[in-house]
Scaffold this motif. Sequence first.
Motif, PDB file in Angstrom:
ATOM      1  N   GLN A 172       0.926  -1.884   0.141  1.00  0.00           N
ATOM      2  CA  GLN A 172       0.003  -0.370  -0.349  1.00  0.00           C
ATOM      3  C   GLN A 172       0.885   1.297   0.310  1.00  0.00           C
ATOM      4  O   GLN A 172       0.586   2.592   0.724  1.00  0.00           O
ATOM      5  CB  GLN A 172      -1.342   0.354   1.232  1.00  0.00           C
ATOM      6  CG  GLN A 172      -1.839  -1.261   1.018  1.00  0.00           C
ATOM      7  CD  GLN A 172      -3.381  -1.042   1.945  1.00  0.00           C
ATOM      8  OE1 GLN A 172      -2.688  -0.569   3.169  1.00  0.00           O
ATOM      9  NE2 GLN A 172      -4.414  -1.771   2.273  1.00  0.00           N
ATOM     10  N   ILE A 199      -6.943   0.930   0.852  1.00  0.00           N
ATOM     11  CA  ILE A 199      -6.838   2.233   1.525  1.00  0.00           C
ATOM     12  C   ILE A 199      -7.040   2.570  -0.353  1.00  0.00           C
ATOM     13  O   ILE A 199      -6.723   2.680  -0.980  1.00  0.00           O
ATOM     14  CB  ILE A 199      -5.516   2.736   1.153  1.00  0.00           C
ATOM     15  CG1 ILE A 199      -3.722   2.810   0.243  1.00  0.00           C
ATOM     16  CG2 ILE A 199      -4.717   1.932   2.967  1.00  0.00           C
ATOM     17  CD1 ILE A 199      -3.181   3.280   0.553  1.00  0.00           C
ATOM     18  N   ASP A 225      -8.455   9.736   1.757  1.00  0.00           N
ATOM     19  CA  ASP A 225      -7.615   9.180   2.530  1.00  0.00           C
ATOM     20  C   ASP A 225      -7.776   8.818   3.843  1.00  0.00           C
ATOM     21  O   ASP A 225      -8.136   9.910   4.904  1.00  0.00           O
ATOM     22  CB  ASP A 225      -6.477   9.208   2.206  1.00  0.00           C
ATOM     23  CG  ASP A 225      -6.622  10.468   1.044  1.00  0.00           C
ATOM     24  OD1 ASP A 225      -7.265   9.688  -0.116  1.00  0.00           O
ATOM     25  OD2 ASP A 225      -5.641  11.420   0.548  1.00  0.00           O
ATOM     26  N   GLU A 226      -8.464   7.847   4.577  1.00  0.00           N
ATOM     27  CA  GLU A 226      -8.752   7.950   5.631  1.00  0.00           C
ATOM     28  C   GLU A 226      -8.201   6.212   6.305  1.00  0.00           C
ATOM     29  O   GLU A 226      -8.302   5.872   7.092  1.00  0.00           O
ATOM     30  CB  GLU A 226     -10.182   7.109   5.735  1.00  0.00           C
ATOM     31  CG  GLU A 226     -11.127   8.359   5.137  1.00  0.00           C
ATOM     32  CD  GLU A 226     -12.431   8.283   5.641  1.00  0.00           C
ATOM     33  OE1 GLU A 226     -12.874   7.486   5.827  1.00  0.00           O
ATOM     34  OE2 GLU A 226     -13.720   9.110   5.257  1.00  0.00           O
ATOM     35  N   GLY A 227      -6.940   5.745   5.787  1.00  0.00           N
ATOM     36  CA  GLY A 227      -6.283   4.377   6.246  1.00  0.00           C
ATOM     37  C   GLY A 227      -6.802   3.309   6.092  1.00  0.00           C
ATOM     38  O   GLY A 227      -8.325   3.682   5.571  1.00  0.00           O
ATOM     39  N   GLU A 228      -6.365   2.720   6.025  1.00  0.00           N
ATOM     40  CA  GLU A 228      -6.595   0.554   5.766  1.00  0.00           C
ATOM     41  C   GLU A 228      -8.289   0.746   6.491  1.00  0.00           C
ATOM     42  O   GLU A 228      -8.612   0.574   7.282  1.00  0.00           O
ATOM     43  CB  GLU A 228      -5.685  -0.678   5.966  1.00  0.00           C
ATOM     44  CG  GLU A 228      -6.056  -1.623   5.156  1.00  0.00           C
ATOM     45  CD  GLU A 228      -5.242  -2.397   5.822  1.00  0.00           C
ATOM     46  OE1 GLU A 228      -5.062  -3.580   4.825  1.00  0.00           O
ATOM     47  OE2 GLU A 228      -4.324  -2.282   6.723  1.00  0.00           O
ATOM     48  N   GLN A 229      -8.594   0.138   5.768  1.00  0.00           N
ATOM     49  CA  GLN A 229     -10.326  -0.317   5.603  1.00  0.00           C
ATOM     50  C   GLN A 229      -9.632  -2.093   5.486  1.00  0.00           C
ATOM     51  O   GLN A 229      -9.603  -2.229   4.149  1.00  0.00           O
ATOM     52  CB  GLN A 229     -11.752   0.026   5.473  1.00  0.00           C
ATOM     53  CG  GLN A 229     -11.354   1.568   5.410  1.00  0.00           C
ATOM     54  CD  GLN A 229     -12.350   1.999   5.113  1.00  0.00           C
ATOM     55  OE1 GLN A 229     -13.986   2.037   4.912  1.00  0.00           O
ATOM     56  NE2 GLN A 229     -12.407   3.931   4.326  1.00  0.00           N
TER      57      GLN A 229
END
Length: 414
Positions: free
Chosen positions: A186, A220, A227-231
């Motif tokens: 990522q 991501i 862009d809010e970090g990994e989900q």
Amino acid sequence: MFRRILPLAAALALLAAFPAGAVTVSGLYTVEVPVAGGQPGELRQGYADGLEKVFIRVSGSSNIGSKTGVQSLLDDAESLLQSYQLLRGEDGDRLRMSFGAVGVNRALASVDAPVWGANRPLTLAWIAVEERGSRALLTSGADTDGADSQWSAAFRQAAADRGLPINLPPRSIAGDRELLSDIWGQFTRRVKSASEALDHDLMALVRVSRSGGQWRAGWIFDGMGMDEGEQSVTAGTESELAEKVIDRWADAFASRYAVAAGDVGDLPRVEIIVQGVSTLQDYGNIIGVLDNLTPVQDVGASRVAGDKLTLRVAFSGELEQLREYIALDTRFVPLSSAEVLSSEPVAQPSAEQSPEQPTVGTVQEAPDAMSDPLYSYQPLLSGSEEAEETFESLYEILHYRWQPASVISTDDAE
């Protein structure tokens, strides 16, 4: 036999050939569902099942069925139905339906549900799958019987079910191991560079792997403030995992771009772009023709760029009725997706154009889904700011070429 494969593959292949961003999704209100048969009760259940799928697509909410008042709308699904076909096949019967866009939008607004319009952002999905110790990148050219093809099919079908435009990278990139490593880790820098010539509004970097007895997908976003970090999600099968991922993406986009129920309004508006407008007389004639059509309540020009005139038209009734009235004047020539993209209009196979509405109540053999797509994607060519505004439009943009005089050959004249 039914071929339940990628009804949007041809449209997505067209998108991959041109740099474009946001797209208009045509056919959000058309759906196919399995039915037990053609008896009245079986058809009524099919109408309700189909309308619920359309509600999910158009509201952008995977939980719309649990909202107060929705069940009553589903019980009366036939009132919103415009046309249907009962398709007979070796694997069972399916019901293809088209619901009225205006009617569906008003029904959702009546239960205070949001409405997500036809103009939607395009996600470039970089999906790396690790299976049995090896990793592969899902691409738009995955047409074999391998695992990558199964995963590609699963993600594309899930995206089709939600009306979510996604694009996969070209097959020529599949062998880039360094890029694959960056996707898995990522790291966005090299992936951004590889994405520059590919169609997208934002990109998603997804890694899929086994986690215990289940599949896990972590992703991501990059772009559009997402862009809010990994989900992540987990599921037991490829199709279930793809559905969960796409559901999360669609819900996220709809929460940003769907129109609140109070803003739906009683008088729908649609944007019409007409190419080939070269004189003031053309301009006046186009405005005059549209203004005199029975469904049209108001028409006005919003911008002019080169030979393209963009109009905003308020109308009564259903959008399909407006199309039918416009079709009565042969000077309005509807454009295919390829013609919209091209500065020189070119003829394209009919499979790349929006399908015609089926006749109400017909029964026929099931068509090949690849040659008879339920809906398609058509690029928006607006600038970034204008494209952002069009996300708030409820109805698909209509594209025409103005052809003020028919060309009559010598043989015809004789």
